[in-house]
Design an enzyme around this catalytic site. Structure first.
Site, PDB file in Angstrom:
ATOM      1  N   LYS A 115      51.475  83.392  63.068  1.00 18.77           N
ATOM      2  CA  LYS A 115      49.965  83.587  62.536  1.00 18.77           C
ATOM      3  C   LYS A 115      50.327  83.826  60.814  1.00 18.77           C
ATOM      4  CE  LYS A 115      47.095  84.620  66.298  1.00 18.77           C
ATOM      5  NZ  LYS A 115      46.108  85.431  66.724  1.00 18.77           N
ATOM      6  N   LYS A 217      50.271  73.258  74.466  1.00 19.78           N
ATOM      7  CA  LYS A 217      49.229  74.021  75.279  1.00 19.78           C
ATOM      8  C   LYS A 217      47.701  73.670  74.845  1.00 19.78           C
ATOM      9  CE  LYS A 217      48.985  78.616  75.948  1.00 19.78           C
ATOM     10  NZ  LYS A 217      49.323  80.056  76.030  1.00 19.78           N
ATOM     11  N   LYS A 220      42.410  75.564  71.186  1.00 18.09           N
ATOM     12  CA  LYS A 220      40.988  75.574  70.434  1.00 18.09           C
ATOM     13  C   LYS A 220      41.119  75.160  69.059  1.00 18.09           C
ATOM     14  CE  LYS A 220      40.686  80.416  70.577  1.00 18.09           C
ATOM     15  NZ  LYS A 220      40.154  81.530  71.166  1.00 18.09           N
TER      16      LYS A 220
END
Ligand code: TRP
Length: 354
Positions: A115, A217, A220
């Site tokens: 991240k 995967k 969103k």
């Protein structure tokens, strides 16, 4: 040897739309665990500001996760549904854990590295401390079992490391205050205040993949909305996305072995299996030898049958914000009562005067 009372805790961040991956991988597991466990399900709004500080309509996002929990069948009266910021003890215990955990432990977290990206110096301090808040979420209730995706395993190992260091560093005070429990960690007897949390990773569909690329995967953050089925999609949108889902030209195999090397086929069969509570082998015994042109319409029917009542109930709940807010407030009060007791004991163990 006594043991901690079993308690299931999990959290979902209020960022972006919930999709089929969140539903099959997490929420459905939460629903199933209710029958035999004391459960606390939390909308982790404090976590949502670690990567991005300012959110458009954060309140709406929080309500929509709570609505998804309830529409999916979580009972907010028997169990607890609330949002994290309503119980300040999460942040309070996280501070203590920031002083227990070592910077080196945090620097090794793969999610932080992903991240933060290349510009690590510019990541928020909160993003680095994220796992310490996550440990506090669970341990402020002395939670024992945590249903999560496999990407959260490393964070739960860290929660165990934090619990273990706290238990050992404060061993004498835990004894003196009479608040501990004798447990075995491996074959090692430990007098513990905090339990060693156990991840619950397994489930019908721990990984739901993108409809556009069976090796990624469902997410969103994927720029293509065709890659995922959102919980708020209507029947027509679900149908379009499944019809457009990437496949290969072969017919479906008759056995699960035959899905090897065919990620898109495996994903669609896996979704069918999870939505119908069957095994992939069982689904293939019905559809083996058939083309996607036959399988996809069956998958559309199944997905719409399972999801549309949930979507309808979510919309109904979202239209009645006073009702959702009342559920969250009530859950928050019950959670706070438990968390206050833990923090009073923790303060006493550490030696704070209050
Ligand atoms: N980190 C989790 C995720 O992104 C969310 C989370 C926060 C959580 N606190 C938690 C999950 C406590 C389980 C228990 O999925």
């Amino acid at each position: 040897m006594t043991a901690f009372k079993p308690l299931v805790f999990s959290g979902v961040q209020p960022t972006g739309n919930l999709h089929l991956g969140n539903y099959l991988g997490a929420i459905r597991k939460f629903v199933a665990l209710q029958a035999d466990n004391d459960c606390i399900y939390c909308v982790v709004d404090l976590h949502s500001i670690t990567a991005q500080l300012v959110h458009e309509d954060l309140k709406g996002q929080i309500r929509s996760i709570a609505a998804a929990f309830i529409a999916s069948g979580i009972d907010p009266e028997k169990h607890i549904v609330f949002n994290q910021s309503a119980v300040p003890q999460h942040a309070e215990l996280a501070w203590i854990f920031n002083c227990v955990a070592r910077i080196g432990w945090m620097n090794r977290m793969t999610q932080f590295k992903d991240k933060a990206g290349k510009d690590r110096e510019n990541a928020s301090l909160g993003l680095l401390a994220y796992p310490s808040l996550m440990a506090a979420d669970i341990l402020v209730y002395r939670g024992t079992h945590v249903p999560v995706g496999d990407d959260q395993k490393q964070h739960l190992e860290l929660a165990r490391d934090i619990a273990m260091k706290f238990n050992l560093d404060f061993r004498d005070n835990i004894r003196a205050t009479g608040t501990g429990v004798d447990i075995l960690v491996g074959d090692e007897p430990v007098h513990a205040y905090f339990p060693m949390v156990e991840p619950m990773i397994e489930g019908p569909a721990p990984r739901v993949m993108s409809l556009r690329d069976g090796t990624k995967k469902m997410s969103k953050s994927d720029p293509s909305d065709l890659s995922r089925i959102n919980l708020m999609d209507d029947a027509e949108t679900i149908s379009k996305k499944i019809r457009k889902a990437k496949t290969d030209p072969e017919a479906l195999p008759s056995e699960a072995e035959g899905l090897k090397g065919r990620p898109e086929a495996e994903n669609l069969v896996g979704i069918y299996a999870a939505l119908s509570d069957r095994s992939k082998a069982d689904v293939l015994s019905e559809f083996g030898g058939q083309q996607f042109s036959t399988f996809k319409p069956a998958l559309v029917d199944l997905a719409v049958t399972v999801l549309s009542p949930i979507t309808a109930e979510m919309r109904r709940l979202m239209d009645d914000t006073a009702h959702i807010d009342a559920i969250l407030r009530n859950g928050g009060e019950r959670a706070r009562a438990r968390a206050e007791k833990t923090m009073a004991e923790v303060s006493d163990i550490i030696g704070f005067l209050r």
